[in-house]
Design an enzyme around this catalytic site. Structure first.
Site, short mmCIF file in Angstrom:
data_model
loop_
_atom_site.label_atom_id
_atom_site.label_comp_id
_atom_site.label_asym_id
_atom_site.label_seq_id
_atom_site.Cartn_x
_atom_site.Cartn_y
_atom_site.Cartn_z
N ARG A 269 0.85 -1.18 0.00
CA ARG A 269 0.00 0.00 0.00
C ARG A 269 0.89 1.23 0.00
NH1 ARG A 269 -3.20 -2.51 -1.95
NH2 ARG A 269 -5.35 -3.00 -1.34
N ASP A 293 3.87 0.50 -7.96
CA ASP A 293 2.50 0.17 -8.36
C ASP A 293 1.47 0.88 -7.49
OD1 ASP A 293 0.50 -1.39 -9.87
OD2 ASP A 293 0.15 -2.39 -7.95
N GLU A 298 -4.09 8.13 -4.65
CA GLU A 298 -4.31 7.66 -6.02
C GLU A 298 -5.58 8.28 -6.59
OE1 GLU A 298 -4.21 3.39 -5.84
OE2 GLU A 298 -2.09 3.35 -5.26
N HIS A 317 -1.52 1.15 -10.20
CA HIS A 317 -2.18 0.18 -9.31
C HIS A 317 -2.86 -0.92 -10.12
CE1 HIS A 317 -3.91 -0.15 -4.98
NE2 HIS A 317 -3.72 -1.34 -5.51
N ALA A 320 -1.59 -6.09 -10.01
CA ALA A 320 -2.24 -7.30 -9.50
C ALA A 320 -3.26 -7.88 -10.47
CB ALA A 320 -2.94 -6.99 -8.18
#
Length: 356
Positions: A269, A293, A298, A317, A320
């Site tokens: 995070r 990432d 954000e 982000h 994943a």
């Protein structure tokens, strides 16, 4: 904090509160026939891409549709997803539905979403929340290895030479098998990073709250010793959840201790990293390459200096995400539903004290 029902029910009324394809609805029903899976696709926003649980932002329900949606939510024993991925809607539903017993959150780090709902202690004690932790371990670990490899092989230098059509004198590149990586956070993602890094021949240092051995980790250190561990690392991977205890944990003390040219990867995070300290470390050359990432806020502010470093790779982000994420979450949920119905402990239960 609940982990399983005291008296297992015979059936579960599960309401789909977030976009889920009919194919995956059927997968869940086949995997656990004791589930009554309630859904109305007309009340859910269409997905724009895989794992788009918020759905099309242009989607709007009529007043009547919203009332129907809330009545459906309020009839659930279990929610598959946070309604509209909105903490306010989650709070409304939990408070309006005294029969609600379990909520499956789509995000691996969904504890922050639960915290944002501001639920009272009685509701937190009554409802168990689970996340999709583990589903994203493979893709995130691969991104971390990409970052480690890119730093070792001097990707920004190679790209610069290519852009300028330069053919420099031959130079040695870093050999990952001769390097040490510090993995900060040994949850599901961190352990997968350790496994892949060890497979490349790296020495792996990891942080842990206790001294119990962790597979593929050569040395365990406390977070109190982060600076000392960072000083011995060629690469650092941050895979911690965002909690009050981890806020800016990786800051000036860590970046000030690293050797010049260290590779830095952030996949946990963004709040764990002090971005101002990271920027200073990039400016000084202590961080030679960074693959990021996640960020403290954000989307990343367009004015952030991080955008302009040639030795920084920014992923919005998305590290994943992969095409099979929705299926894996559905399978995880079905397995947990079986556990719930059989009175067994659930996987990935949110700690509602620290919210991770």
């Amino acid at each position: 904090m609940s982990t399983a029902p005291l008296v297992p029910p015979e059936t579960l009324r599960v309401v789909v509160a977030t976009p889920l394809t009919e194919e995956l609805c059927l997968l869940i029903e086949r995997a656990e026939p004791r589930i009554e899976l309630v859904r109305d696709q007309a009340l859910l926003p269409p997905m724009r891409r895989p794992a788009d649980y918020r759905g099309d932002p242009a989607f709007r329900r009529t007043v009547e549709q919203q009332a129907d949606f809330e009545r459906m939510l309020d009839s659930a024993d279990v929610l598959f997803g946070i309604p509209d991925v909105n903490p306010v809607a989650l709070r409304r539903t939990v408070e309006a539905n005294p029969g609600l017993r379990w909520v499956q959150v789509m995000a691996a780090g969904g504890g922050s979403q639960v915290k944002s709902a501001g639920l009272g202690q009685a509701d937190l004690d009554r409802v168990v929340f689970t996340t999709s932790a583990g589903v994203h371990g493979g893709p995130l670990a691969e991104f971390a290895i990409f970052g480690i490899m890119a730093g070792a092989k001097q990707l920004p230098v190679l790209q610069r030479d290519q852009r300028t059509h330069a053919w420099p004198e031959r130079r040695a590149l870093g050999q990952v098998r001769d390097q040490t990586v510090l993995v900060i956070g040994l949850g599901g993602v961190g352990r997968e990073v350790a496994r892949l890094a060890k497979g490349l021949g790296m020495r792996v240092i990891g942080t842990s709250r206790d001294d119990r051995p962790v597979p593929f980790v050569d040395e365990l250190i406390s977070t109190d010793d982060l600076a000392a561990g960072a000083a011995r690392a060629d690469a650092i991977v941050v895979a911690l959840p965002g909690t009050a205890a981890t806020l800016k944990l990786v800051g000036e003390n860590v970046f000030g201790a690293v050797r010049p040219g260290t590779t830095f990867v952030s996949i946990g995070r963004g709040t764990v990293v002090d971005e101002d300290a990271l920027i200073r470390a990039l400016e000084s050359g202590r961080i030679g390459f960074a693959a990021l990432d996640v960020f403290a806020k954000e989307p990343l502010d367009t004015a952030s200096p991080l955008w302009d470093f040639p030795n920084v790779v920014i992923s919005p982000h998305t590290a994943a995400l992969d095409a099979d994420e929705e299926r894996r979450i559905a399978e995880l949920f079905a397995d947990n539903a079986t556990r719930f119905l059989d009175g067994l402990p659930l996987r990935n239960v949110v700690n509602t004290v620290e919210f991770y």
